[in-house]
Design a protein around this motif. Structure first.
Motif, PDB file in Angstrom:
ATOM      1  N   TYR A 191       0.835  -1.161   0.022  1.00  0.00           N
ATOM      2  CA  TYR A 191       0.026   0.078   0.010  1.00  0.00           C
ATOM      3  C   TYR A 191       0.939   1.013   0.022  1.00  0.00           C
ATOM      4  N   ASN A 192       0.332   2.286  -0.675  1.00  0.00           N
ATOM      5  CA  ASN A 192       0.927   3.682  -0.471  1.00  0.00           C
ATOM      6  C   ASN A 192       0.221   4.406   0.405  1.00  0.00           C
TER       7      ASN A 192
ATOM      8  N   TYR B 295      -3.999   5.312   1.394  1.00  0.00           N
ATOM      9  CA  TYR B 295      -4.194   3.785   1.747  1.00  0.00           C
ATOM     10  C   TYR B 295      -4.423   3.069   0.150  1.00  0.00           C
ATOM     11  N   SER B 296      -3.632   3.292  -0.708  1.00  0.00           N
ATOM     12  CA  SER B 296      -4.205   2.759  -2.182  1.00  0.00           C
ATOM     13  C   SER B 296      -2.943   1.730  -2.254  1.00  0.00           C
ATOM     14  N   ILE B 297      -3.575   0.554  -2.933  1.00  0.00           N
ATOM     15  CA  ILE B 297      -2.979  -0.640  -3.332  1.00  0.00           C
ATOM     16  C   ILE B 297      -1.738  -0.253  -4.663  1.00  0.00           C
TER      17      ILE B 297
ATOM     18  N   GLY C  36       5.567   6.890   2.171  1.00  0.00           N
ATOM     19  CA  GLY C  36       4.716   6.237   3.355  1.00  0.00           C
ATOM     20  C   GLY C  36       4.219   4.782   2.915  1.00  0.00           C
ATOM     21  N   ALA C  37       4.913   4.044   2.141  1.00  0.00           N
ATOM     22  CA  ALA C  37       4.503   2.709   1.610  1.00  0.00           C
ATOM     23  C   ALA C  37       4.840   1.621   2.428  1.00  0.00           C
TER      24      ALA C  37
ATOM     25  N   MET D   5       2.595  -5.846   9.386  1.00  0.00           N
ATOM     26  CA  MET D   5       2.507  -4.551   8.421  1.00  0.00           C
ATOM     27  C   MET D   5       4.026  -3.765   8.620  1.00  0.00           C
ATOM     28  N   LEU D   6       4.844  -3.956   7.472  1.00  0.00           N
ATOM     29  CA  LEU D   6       5.973  -3.523   7.687  1.00  0.00           C
ATOM     30  C   LEU D   6       6.300  -2.102   6.545  1.00  0.00           C
ATOM     31  N   PRO D   7       6.839  -0.972   7.301  1.00  0.00           N
ATOM     32  CA  PRO D   7       7.191  -0.045   6.474  1.00  0.00           C
ATOM     33  C   PRO D   7       8.205  -0.132   5.707  1.00  0.00           C
ATOM     34  N   ARG D   8       8.042   0.601   4.526  1.00  0.00           N
ATOM     35  CA  ARG D   8       9.277   0.606   3.148  1.00  0.00           C
ATOM     36  C   ARG D   8      10.427   1.141   3.870  1.00  0.00           C
ATOM     37  N   THR D   9      11.468   0.645   3.424  1.00  0.00           N
ATOM     38  CA  THR D   9      13.007   0.925   3.703  1.00  0.00           C
ATOM     39  C   THR D   9      13.307   1.830   2.467  1.00  0.00           C
ATOM     40  N   PHE D  10      14.350   2.402   2.519  1.00  0.00           N
ATOM     41  CA  PHE D  10      14.891   3.309   1.461  1.00  0.00           C
ATOM     42  C   PHE D  10      16.103   2.945   0.895  1.00  0.00           C
TER      43      PHE D  10
END
Length: 138
Positions: free
Chosen positions: A41-42, A48-50, A60-61, A73-78
């Motif tokens: 999700y973004n 909250y869009s797929i 915020g993905a 639920m894992l936040p995005r790394t960069f």
């Protein structure tokens, strides 16, 4: 110019195309024989869009990983050059889209890795045993 156009067309036609590298359509994986399903999700602006393409990931993905009796639920790394998500304990990476990396940091500081393989798009929840948190606990 015609020769250049012909050569470019030829090179494009023989280049390997990896559709899963362009779109996160492979959401079912088998990890050590257990079913794991993911959705990205973004959420940079609360939408909250797929995610339909990896190139569309915003700051915020996050990924939701469905296991047998729980969800992560894992936040995005960069990290440069890969699509990955972590909460400091669990880590999911699409560096290889057919064989994503799924790891867990144990209470003893050891890294437990699960061997994952993408499943065909038509796999259902009843086709494999979902990964149980109990089976990956310390």
């Amino acid at each position: 110019m015609t020769f250049l156009s012909f050569m470019m067309s030829f090179l494009v036609s023989i280049s390997p195309v990896v559709p899963s590298a362009l779109a996160p359509e492979l959401t079912s994986f088998t990890c050590d024989g257990n079913l794991v399903e993911t959705t990205i999700y973004n959420n940079e602006n609360g939408a909250y869009s797929i995610v339909k393409a990896y190139e569309e990931l915003d700051a915020g993905a996050f990924v939701v990983i469905n296991l047998e009796n729980s969800k992560l639920m894992l936040p995005r790394t960069f990290n440069v050059g890969e699509t990955s998500f972590t909460d400091g304990k669990w880590w999911w990476s699409y560096e290889d889209h057919q064989h994503p990396t799924f790891q867990r940091l144990t209470a003893l500081g050891e890294i437990q890795e699960f061997n994952c393989e993408a499943q065909p798009a038509n796999i259902g929840l009843g086709m494999a045993t979902p990964l149980s948190i109990k089976s990956v606990s310390n």
